[in-house]
Design a protein around this motif. Structure first.
Motif, PDB file in Angstrom:
ATOM      1  N   GLN A  21       0.831  -1.214   0.000  1.00  0.00           N
ATOM      2  CA  GLN A  21       0.000   0.000   0.000  1.00  0.00           C
ATOM      3  C   GLN A  21       0.860   1.257   0.000  1.00  0.00           C
ATOM      4  OE1 GLN A  21      -2.663  -0.240   3.284  1.00  0.00           O
ATOM      5  NE2 GLN A  21      -4.230  -1.308   2.070  1.00  0.00           N
ATOM      6  N   THR A  22       1.939   1.202   0.794  1.00  0.00           N
ATOM      7  CA  THR A  22       2.822   2.375   0.841  1.00  0.00           C
ATOM      8  C   THR A  22       3.509   2.566  -0.509  1.00  0.00           C
ATOM      9  OG1 THR A  22       3.166   2.138   3.187  1.00  0.00           O
ATOM     10  CG2 THR A  22       4.832   3.367   2.005  1.00  0.00           C
ATOM     11  N   ILE A  23       3.907   1.465  -1.133  1.00  0.00           N
ATOM     12  CA  ILE A  23       4.540   1.597  -2.456  1.00  0.00           C
ATOM     13  C   ILE A  23       3.576   2.307  -3.413  1.00  0.00           C
ATOM     14  CG2 ILE A  23       5.315   0.282  -4.496  1.00  0.00           C
ATOM     15  CD1 ILE A  23       7.431   0.390  -2.316  1.00  0.00           C
ATOM     16  N   ALA A  24       2.308   1.931  -3.354  1.00  0.00           N
ATOM     17  CA  ALA A  24       1.324   2.561  -4.251  1.00  0.00           C
ATOM     18  C   ALA A  24       1.232   4.058  -3.954  1.00  0.00           C
ATOM     19  CB  ALA A  24      -0.028   1.892  -4.073  1.00  0.00           C
ATOM     20  N   LYS A  25       1.276   4.426  -2.672  1.00  0.00           N
ATOM     21  CA  LYS A  25       1.194   5.854  -2.315  1.00  0.00           C
ATOM     22  C   LYS A  25       2.454   6.600  -2.750  1.00  0.00           C
ATOM     23  CE  LYS A  25      -2.238   5.818   1.169  1.00  0.00           C
ATOM     24  NZ  LYS A  25      -2.534   5.617   2.579  1.00  0.00           N
ATOM     25  N   LEU A  26       3.602   5.947  -2.574  1.00  0.00           N
ATOM     26  CA  LEU A  26       4.848   6.603  -2.983  1.00  0.00           C
ATOM     27  C   LEU A  26       4.875   6.765  -4.499  1.00  0.00           C
ATOM     28  CD1 LEU A  26       7.373   4.849  -0.561  1.00  0.00           C
ATOM     29  CD2 LEU A  26       6.422   7.149  -0.378  1.00  0.00           C
ATOM     30  N   GLN A  27       4.208   5.856  -5.184  1.00  0.00           N
ATOM     31  CA  GLN A  27       4.127   5.979  -6.647  1.00  0.00           C
ATOM     32  C   GLN A  27       3.331   7.242  -7.016  1.00  0.00           C
ATOM     33  OE1 GLN A  27       5.554   3.749  -9.146  1.00  0.00           O
ATOM     34  NE2 GLN A  27       5.087   5.626 -10.294  1.00  0.00           N
ATOM     35  N   THR A  28       2.300   7.561  -6.247  1.00  0.00           N
ATOM     36  CA  THR A  28       1.528   8.780  -6.563  1.00  0.00           C
ATOM     37  C   THR A  28       2.398  10.016  -6.329  1.00  0.00           C
ATOM     38  OG1 THR A  28       0.571   8.983  -4.364  1.00  0.00           O
ATOM     39  CG2 THR A  28      -0.714   7.730  -5.971  1.00  0.00           C
ATOM     40  N   LEU A  29       3.256   9.929  -5.306  1.00  0.00           N
ATOM     41  CA  LEU A  29       4.186  11.036  -5.043  1.00  0.00           C
ATOM     42  C   LEU A  29       5.133  11.209  -6.245  1.00  0.00           C
ATOM     43  CD1 LEU A  29       6.242  11.274  -1.752  1.00  0.00           C
ATOM     44  CD2 LEU A  29       7.352  11.464  -3.933  1.00  0.00           C
ATOM     45  N   LYS A  30       5.676  10.083  -6.685  1.00  0.00           N
ATOM     46  CA  LYS A  30       6.592  10.122  -7.851  1.00  0.00           C
ATOM     47  C   LYS A  30       5.856  10.690  -9.072  1.00  0.00           C
ATOM     48  CE  LYS A  30       9.396   7.897 -11.099  1.00  0.00           C
ATOM     49  NZ  LYS A  30      10.607   8.457 -11.606  1.00  0.00           N
ATOM     50  N   ASP A  31       4.589  10.283  -9.268  1.00  0.00           N
ATOM     51  CA  ASP A  31       3.842  10.720 -10.448  1.00  0.00           C
ATOM     52  C   ASP A  31       3.648  12.232 -10.477  1.00  0.00           C
ATOM     53  OD1 ASP A  31       3.709   8.092 -11.149  1.00  0.00           O
ATOM     54  OD2 ASP A  31       1.647   7.789 -10.462  1.00  0.00           O
ATOM     55  N   ARG A  32       3.527  12.841  -9.295  1.00  0.00           N
ATOM     56  CA  ARG A  32       3.354  14.311  -9.273  1.00  0.00           C
ATOM     57  C   ARG A  32       4.595  15.019  -9.823  1.00  0.00           C
ATOM     58  NH1 ARG A  32      -0.724  15.853  -4.980  1.00  0.00           N
ATOM     59  NH2 ARG A  32      -2.273  14.267  -5.511  1.00  0.00           N
ATOM     60  N   LEU A  33       5.772  14.442  -9.529  1.00  0.00           N
ATOM     61  CA  LEU A  33       7.019  15.128  -9.905  1.00  0.00           C
ATOM     62  C   LEU A  33       7.544  14.668 -11.267  1.00  0.00           C
ATOM     63  CD1 LEU A  33       8.269  14.890  -6.319  1.00  0.00           C
ATOM     64  CD2 LEU A  33       8.337  17.048  -7.564  1.00  0.00           C
ATOM     65  N   ASP A  34       7.209  13.450 -11.633  1.00  0.00           N
ATOM     66  CA  ASP A  34       7.731  12.880 -12.884  1.00  0.00           C
ATOM     67  C   ASP A  34       6.597  12.083 -13.551  1.00  0.00           C
ATOM     68  OD1 ASP A  34       9.320  11.760 -14.892  1.00  0.00           O
ATOM     69  OD2 ASP A  34      10.214  10.255 -13.565  1.00  0.00           O
ATOM     70  N   PRO A  35       5.570  12.816 -14.058  1.00  0.00           N
ATOM     71  CA  PRO A  35       4.357  12.137 -14.520  1.00  0.00           C
ATOM     72  C   PRO A  35       4.606  11.118 -15.631  1.00  0.00           C
ATOM     73  CG  PRO A  35       4.185  14.535 -14.784  1.00  0.00           C
ATOM     74  CD  PRO A  35       5.514  14.264 -14.168  1.00  0.00           C
ATOM     75  N   LYS A  36       5.651  11.335 -16.436  1.00  0.00           N
ATOM     76  CA  LYS A  36       5.899  10.361 -17.513  1.00  0.00           C
ATOM     77  C   LYS A  36       6.767   9.196 -17.039  1.00  0.00           C
ATOM     78  CE  LYS A  36       5.557  13.553 -21.400  1.00  0.00           C
ATOM     79  NZ  LYS A  36       6.387  14.377 -22.299  1.00  0.00           N
ATOM     80  N   GLY A  37       7.187   9.240 -15.799  1.00  0.00           N
ATOM     81  CA  GLY A  37       7.991   8.140 -15.249  1.00  0.00           C
ATOM     82  C   GLY A  37       9.314   7.957 -15.977  1.00  0.00           C
ATOM     83  N   LEU A  38       9.968   9.087 -16.324  1.00  0.00           N
ATOM     84  CA  LEU A  38      11.208   8.980 -17.117  1.00  0.00           C
ATOM     85  C   LEU A  38      12.447   8.729 -16.260  1.00  0.00           C
ATOM     86  CD1 LEU A  38      10.764  11.917 -19.699  1.00  0.00           C
ATOM     87  CD2 LEU A  38      10.265   9.482 -20.002  1.00  0.00           C
ATOM     88  N   LEU A  39      12.421   9.224 -15.016  1.00  0.00           N
ATOM     89  CA  LEU A  39      13.677   9.241 -14.248  1.00  0.00           C
ATOM     90  C   LEU A  39      13.930   7.963 -13.456  1.00  0.00           C
ATOM     91  CD1 LEU A  39      13.798  12.862 -12.748  1.00  0.00           C
ATOM     92  CD2 LEU A  39      15.466  11.825 -14.284  1.00  0.00           C
ATOM     93  N   GLY A  40      15.135   7.444 -13.593  1.00  0.00           N
ATOM     94  CA  GLY A  40      15.583   6.334 -12.742  1.00  0.00           C
ATOM     95  C   GLY A  40      14.708   5.098 -12.837  1.00  0.00           C
ATOM     96  N   GLN A  41      14.301   4.743 -14.047  1.00  0.00           N
ATOM     97  CA  GLN A  41      13.414   3.566 -14.185  1.00  0.00           C
ATOM     98  C   GLN A  41      14.069   2.335 -13.576  1.00  0.00           C
ATOM     99  OE1 GLN A  41      11.934   2.863 -18.137  1.00  0.00           O
ATOM    100  NE2 GLN A  41      10.715   4.741 -18.149  1.00  0.00           N
ATOM    101  N   GLY A  42      13.273   1.581 -12.833  1.00  0.00           N
ATOM    102  CA  GLY A  42      13.792   0.352 -12.225  1.00  0.00           C
ATOM    103  C   GLY A  42      14.311   0.556 -10.819  1.00  0.00           C
ATOM    104  N   ASN A  43      14.473   1.830 -10.392  1.00  0.00           N
ATOM    105  CA  ASN A  43      14.932   2.079  -9.011  1.00  0.00           C
ATOM    106  C   ASN A  43      13.727   2.197  -8.072  1.00  0.00           C
ATOM    107  OD1 ASN A  43      17.517   2.248  -9.928  1.00  0.00           O
ATOM    108  ND2 ASN A  43      17.729   4.474  -9.668  1.00  0.00           N
ATOM    109  N   LEU A  44      13.845   1.720  -6.916  1.00  0.00           N
ATOM    110  CA  LEU A  44      12.892   1.904  -5.800  1.00  0.00           C
ATOM    111  C   LEU A  44      11.512   1.307  -6.007  1.00  0.00           C
ATOM    112  CD1 LEU A  44      13.268   5.663  -4.671  1.00  0.00           C
ATOM    113  CD2 LEU A  44      14.369   3.646  -3.782  1.00  0.00           C
ATOM    114  N   LEU A  45      10.788   1.784  -7.031  1.00  0.00           N
ATOM    115  CA  LEU A  45       9.342   1.497  -7.089  1.00  0.00           C
ATOM    116  C   LEU A  45       9.034   0.372  -8.064  1.00  0.00           C
ATOM    117  CD1 LEU A  45       8.001   5.143  -7.003  1.00  0.00           C
ATOM    118  CD2 LEU A  45       8.105   3.518  -5.140  1.00  0.00           C
TER     119      LEU A  45
END
Ligand SMILES: Cc1cc2nc3c(=O)[nH]c(=O)nc-3n(C[C@H](O)[C@H](O)[C@H](O)COP(=O)(O)OP(=O)(O)OC[C@H]3O[C@@H](n4cnc5c(N)ncnc54)[C@H](O)[C@@H]3O)c2cc1C
Length: 472
Positions: free
Chosen positions: A448-472
């Protein structure tokens, strides 16, 4: 802006110090300035892996696809102003030390790998032997210049809380979603840092190349002490060493107030003995301690206090080494740094990917943790070495399996992780998560936390370009 597409020229950027298999990227882009980088990002739609000096141990700068942006040309460094210093991200810790020599100021976070870039150390919230007293990279960041993946930028200052939106240079703003996750209270570098009311800086530091590109930072420095008193104490038993650490932490006083407490187990000492013949044969463990002494007149009282203290704690002073000046202090740091270097060399020789823990717990679990580590490792049947930041309950255990033992080593690692998490600890206290520790991170924080952190990431990097494969 330089661009490299020749596979041979790209090859060095496809790896880091973890010895992971090389990644893949179509191009390395090397901007000459933050401005040039911003213009490039505005039209880029390829996945981006940001590259620092490549000393990371979690494959976080090893690209899966897309392009690499290497920060290597962003290497300006300012002058000290009121105990602060502006630097661009490619400045290494070694450059920084050299620049500060003779200024009366020093940069306390002391990750042992001095070839690391400041950008990389910020992205991983690196720390080192002196973090026991002086804290971690995050504590020394006053201002950050960042670029988001779409080229929008911001100067982020301390005291700009996440309760207020982040204002970007094109006039747009970003608000963070509310998240009920809290980062553990022990020393921690696992994933996004999150505490209510924290500053935006706290989020960007430790974001492992996934939220922003750091293009400049203003660092807080500290006054250089008159000297560091330091010694390497060789001990006849591991338990005696663990007890000594507990006692030092409990008996902290003006004159017994170390900034480093670093551990070497007998497996580490055995490897060190190949290079340093004077390591005593009977030593089963060792403790490296350092204490900063601000003024000359304080040196003798601190030295006397340590001698007395160690004698009363049954340390064999004749078998121990004490620094006789700055050269010895440097030598002791090199001695400490040799352990990960020797283990990394051994891994390369054996063709092993690094299998090293970076976990920590709170003080209350220290002795239990040490006993559990030893029992689990001895029963595990895989060669290992344990060393590191014992003052912070933060040991690095390197598992060193033979060719047919990788499954057994993985099972041992999993057992260690499960117990540390049961004690509320962290799976990474300084190297970050990157790609290699992602599964453990997900175990630590939950789906659940991973899903929430993903929403945080989406606000800053909506296209998901940065650091693919790290963390999430
Ligand atoms: C022998 C040895 C000893 C070590 N000892 C320690 C230690 O004591 N403490 C410790 O903390 N670490 C230690 N490390 C690990 C390593 O040095 C740190 O993780 C360091 O912070 C990595 O810096 P780097 O410049 O090499 O980053 P890289 O490996 O190049 O990258 C690491 C991460 O940072 C991101 N990144 C790099 N630059 C930027 C930027 N400008 N903007 C945004 N993201 C960026 C990358 O995308 C990647 O996710 C050690 C490593 C070795 C090999």
């Amino acid at each position: 802006m330089r661009r490299k597409t020749d596979p041979q020229a790209i090859a060095p950027y496809l790896k880091d110090a973890s010895n992971s298999p090389p990644g893949a990227a179509s191009e390395v882009v090397i901007p000459e300035s933050a401005e040039e980088l911003r213009e490039f990002l505005k039209t880029n739609d390829q996945p981006i892996t940001v590259s620092g000096a490549g000393t990371g141990l979690t494959a976080s700068r090893v690209p899966r696809t897309g392009i690499i942006i290497s920060m290597e040309r962003l290497k300006r460094i300012g002058e000290v102003e009121d105990g602060t210093l502006c630097v661009e991200p490619a400045i290494t810790l070694e450059d920084l030390d050299a620049h500060l020599k003779g200024t009366g100021w020093f940069y306390p976070p002391n990750p042992t790998e001095t070839l690391a870039s400041i950008g990389g150390t910020l992205a991983t919230n690196a720390s080192g032997s002196r973090s026991y007293k002086f804290g971690v990279t995050r504590d020394y960041v006053l201002e950050l210049d960042i670029l988001l993946a779409d080229g929008r930028g911001a100067r982020v200052r301390r005291s700009h809380s996440i309760d207020r939106p982040l204002e970007l240079d094109d006039g747009s703003t970003i608000e963070l979603p509310s998240i009920d996750y809290r980062s553990p209270q022990c020393k921690n570098a696992a994933g996004y840092y999150y505490q209510p009311g924290m500053d935006w800086i706290d989020l960007f530091v430790g974001s492992d190349g996934t939220l922003c590109l750091i293009t400049e930072v203003r660092l807080q420095l500290r006054e250089t002490p008159y000297d560091f008193l330091s010694g390497i104490l060789f001990m006849a038993s591991e338990e005696k060493c663990w007890d000594l650490v507990e006692n030092i932490r409990r008996d902290r006083s003006v004159n017994i107030d170390p900034c480093s407490l670093e551990y070497f187990d007998r497996h580490s000492l055995m490897r060190l003995k190949e290079k340093f013949k004077n390591v005593p044969n009977a030593a089963q463990a060792a403790l490296f301690f350092e204490q900063d002494v601000l003024h000359e007149e304080g040196y003798e009282p601190v030295l006397e206090a340590w001698y007395e203290y160690l004698e009363s704690n049954e340390v064999l002073l004749d078998d121990s080494w004490f620094a006789q000046g700055p050269k010895d202090v440097e030598k002791f740091h090199l001695f400490r740094h040799q352990v990960p270097l020797l283990l990394n060399e051994e891994n390369s020789r054996m063709g092993r990917v690094k299998m090293g823990t970076d976990m920590a717990v709170d003080d209350a679990h220290f002795q239990e943790m040490m006993r559990f580590y030893r029992k689990t490792l001895e029963e595990g049947g895989v060669d290992y070495a344990m060393f590191g930041h014992i003052g912070d309950n933060h040991l690095h255990i390197n598992l060193l399996p033979d060719k047919d033992q990788s499954g057994t080593a993985k099972a041992v690692y999993d057992r260690l992780v499960d117990q540390i998490l049961a004690w509320g600890g962290t799976v990474s206290a300084e190297h970050g998560i990157g790609k290699l520790k992602k599964n453990y991170y997900h175990k630590m924080v939950g789906k659940q936390t991973i899903a929430k952190l993903q929403t945080l990431k989406d606000r800053l990097d909506p296209k998901g370009l940065l650091g693919q494969g790290n963390l999430l």
